[in-house]
Design a protein around this motif. Structure first.
Motif, short mmCIF file in Angstrom:
data_model
loop_
_atom_site.label_atom_id
_atom_site.label_comp_id
_atom_site.label_asym_id
_atom_site.label_seq_id
_atom_site.Cartn_x
_atom_site.Cartn_y
_atom_site.Cartn_z
N MET A 90 0.83 -1.09 -0.03
CA MET A 90 -0.15 -0.16 -0.08
C MET A 90 0.86 1.18 0.05
O MET A 90 2.07 1.30 0.36
CB MET A 90 -0.90 -0.10 0.97
CG MET A 90 -1.97 -1.29 1.35
SD MET A 90 -3.06 -1.35 -0.01
CE MET A 90 -4.02 0.09 0.34
N ALA A 91 0.16 2.46 -0.59
CA ALA A 91 1.08 3.40 -0.57
C ALA A 91 1.64 4.22 0.83
O ALA A 91 2.86 4.43 0.89
CB ALA A 91 0.10 4.62 -1.03
N GLY A 92 1.03 3.99 1.99
CA GLY A 92 1.56 4.37 2.93
C GLY A 92 2.90 3.55 3.58
O GLY A 92 3.74 4.17 3.89
N THR A 93 2.67 2.06 3.21
CA THR A 93 3.89 1.18 3.63
C THR A 93 5.24 1.66 2.72
O THR A 93 6.03 1.58 3.07
CB THR A 93 3.71 -0.10 3.40
OG1 THR A 93 2.19 -0.51 4.31
CG2 THR A 93 4.70 -0.96 3.73
N ILE A 94 4.54 1.95 1.18
CA ILE A 94 5.89 2.09 0.29
C ILE A 94 6.61 3.35 0.82
O ILE A 94 7.60 3.73 0.69
CB ILE A 94 5.14 2.43 -1.25
CG1 ILE A 94 4.62 1.15 -1.61
CG2 ILE A 94 6.25 2.99 -1.98
CD1 ILE A 94 3.90 1.26 -2.87
N LYS A 95 5.83 4.77 1.46
CA LYS A 95 6.55 5.70 1.67
C LYS A 95 7.38 5.34 2.97
O LYS A 95 8.55 6.13 3.05
CB LYS A 95 5.34 6.80 2.23
CG LYS A 95 4.50 7.48 1.20
CD LYS A 95 3.75 8.60 1.55
CE LYS A 95 2.70 9.14 0.53
NZ LYS A 95 1.73 10.09 0.91
N GLY A 96 6.94 4.66 3.87
CA GLY A 96 7.88 4.23 4.97
C GLY A 96 9.10 3.64 4.51
O GLY A 96 10.16 4.02 4.63
N TYR A 97 9.20 2.51 3.50
CA TYR A 97 10.21 2.05 2.88
C TYR A 97 11.10 3.06 2.24
O TYR A 97 12.34 2.99 2.09
CB TYR A 97 9.83 0.93 2.09
CG TYR A 97 9.48 -0.12 2.74
CD1 TYR A 97 10.44 -1.09 3.29
CD2 TYR A 97 8.30 -1.02 2.58
CE1 TYR A 97 9.91 -2.26 4.11
CE2 TYR A 97 7.94 -2.21 3.41
CZ TYR A 97 8.84 -2.82 4.03
OH TYR A 97 8.72 -3.76 4.65
N GLU A 98 10.47 4.06 1.63
CA GLU A 98 11.15 5.01 0.78
C GLU A 98 12.10 5.82 1.67
O GLU A 98 12.96 6.33 1.39
CB GLU A 98 10.11 5.90 0.06
CG GLU A 98 11.06 6.85 -0.91
CD GLU A 98 9.82 8.04 -1.64
OE1 GLU A 98 10.53 8.84 -2.29
OE2 GLU A 98 8.75 7.69 -1.48
N ARG A 99 11.34 6.32 2.81
CA ARG A 99 12.18 6.92 3.92
C ARG A 99 13.24 6.29 4.39
O ARG A 99 14.42 7.13 4.44
CB ARG A 99 11.14 7.36 5.04
CG ARG A 99 10.02 8.42 4.67
CD ARG A 99 9.56 9.02 6.25
NE ARG A 99 8.62 8.12 6.59
CZ ARG A 99 7.42 7.71 6.47
NH1 ARG A 99 6.78 8.49 5.68
NH2 ARG A 99 6.95 6.86 7.32
N GLY A 100 13.28 5.16 4.75
CA GLY A 100 14.48 4.49 5.14
C GLY A 100 15.40 4.19 4.00
O GLY A 100 16.63 4.55 4.44
N ALA A 101 15.14 4.08 2.79
CA ALA A 101 15.99 3.93 1.58
C ALA A 101 16.80 5.18 1.44
O ALA A 101 17.86 5.11 1.33
CB ALA A 101 15.16 3.53 0.49
#
Length: 320
Positions: A131-142
């Motif tokens: 989901m979009a919210g989960t993807i944003k979290g992964y993107e922040r860490g990356a």
């Protein structure tokens, strides 16, 4: 083949892009490309198609900027000098996007970090179904990892990325974060490293290099045993028996001197200096500490030694 002879040669195309060659040529011509450049672009499309076939990749994977970078790197490795940068694929990818073979993912203009993050987001959405919210979290860490990478070595340079680089990043970041935030970062970094390995940017699966995050909260030195508990333990020893006197002496050594169980077990008769009222404790790492012997501890030791079965062993608790 020299550039001046491009107009004399019609390169043959093989692979998944064969059905689109003629349409691509017309598309280029309508946009004002001269005949010689059209043939050069046709050659590039043929090289791209053949590479996709060799790699076993679908045309849709060209949505991923890293797939395009892999192709460009393969062209450079093969010794080609024309159309060997990732940006040179803007034209054929624009055509493939227009006819619906490639997803609409804009080329990032802000540098390699943004381009990679765009590809990472697309992967998480299309391949992982997140989901979009989960993807944003992964993107922040990356992003934290990628920007740190640029700061440390001046660029991404994944061909030089090692397990030590990954763990070193984590050592720098962990002190700035809570336990839960550090664990989130670890999970996101593992996902990024897994992605980089899957798409062939790094050779080895480096997610194992991300260390686990230990929660040391509440793990300070253990609290002292309550005095009434110690009193009850000592009272439970039947000093009329040999084993009771031994247990009584051991418990006093543990409670009065704070010795470890291993230090008591390692104690020998030669470690006790009766005249000086001291004993030598053998700790971890071959450490030795001299400690005073309180009167009650000394009396308990003597009381046990008086009834201990005769033995040639010099250990304080010799076998019966």
């Amino acid at each position: 083949m020299r550039a001046m002879r491009w107009h004399l040669w019609v390169p043959k195309v093989s692979g998944p892009l064969v059905p689109y060659v003629e349409g691509y040529e017309r598309w280029l011509t309508t946009r004002g490309h001269p005949a010689g450049l059209v043939q050069m672009r046709r050659w590039q499309l043929g090289e791209l198609s053949a590479w996709l076939e060799r790699e076993g990749l679908p045309v849709g994977d060209l949505s991923d900027p890293l797939t395009r970078e892999r192709f460009a790197a393969a062209q450079r490795a093969a010794g080609h000098r024309s159309f060997v940068s990732r940006l040179s694929l803007r034209v054929p990818v624009a055509y493939l996007r227009e006819i619906g073979l490639v997803s609409v993912i804009e080329f990032a203009a802000a540098g390699p970090v943004e381009e990679l993050l765009a590809a990472f987001r697309a992967y998480l959405a299309s391949k992982r179904g997140l989901m979009a919210g989960t993807i944003k979290g992964y993107e922040r860490g990356a992003r934290v990892f990628l920007e740190d990478r640029v700061a440390q070595v001046g660029g991404l340079e994944f061909e030089r990325l090692t397990a030590a680089d990954v763990s070193g990043f984590f050592v720098r970041e962990c002190p700035r974060r809570s336990v839960s935030a550090a664990r989130d970062l670890a999970a996101r970094l593992r996902q990024l490293l897994r992605y980089l390995h899957v798409v062939g940017v790094i050779e080895g699966p480096l997610e194992w290099a991300v260390p686990p995050v230990a929660d040391l909260r509440g793990r300070s030195l253990p609290k002292a045993v309550a005095p009434e508990v110690i009193t009850a333990l000592l009272a439970s020893c039947d000093v009329e028996l040999v084993i009771g006197r031994r247990d009584f002496a051991v418990l006093l050594l543990l409670s009065r001197l704070g010795l470890r169980a291993g230090e008591v077990a390692a104690m020998g008769l030669d470690d006790v200096d009766w005249r000086a009222g001291k004993l030598l404790a053998h700790g971890k790492g071959h450490r030795e500490d001299t400690m005073p012997v309180p009167v009650d501890v000394g009396e308990a030791l003597v009381g046990y030694l008086q009834v201990r079965p005769a033995s040639e062993h010099r250990a304080a608790d010799a076998p019966a």
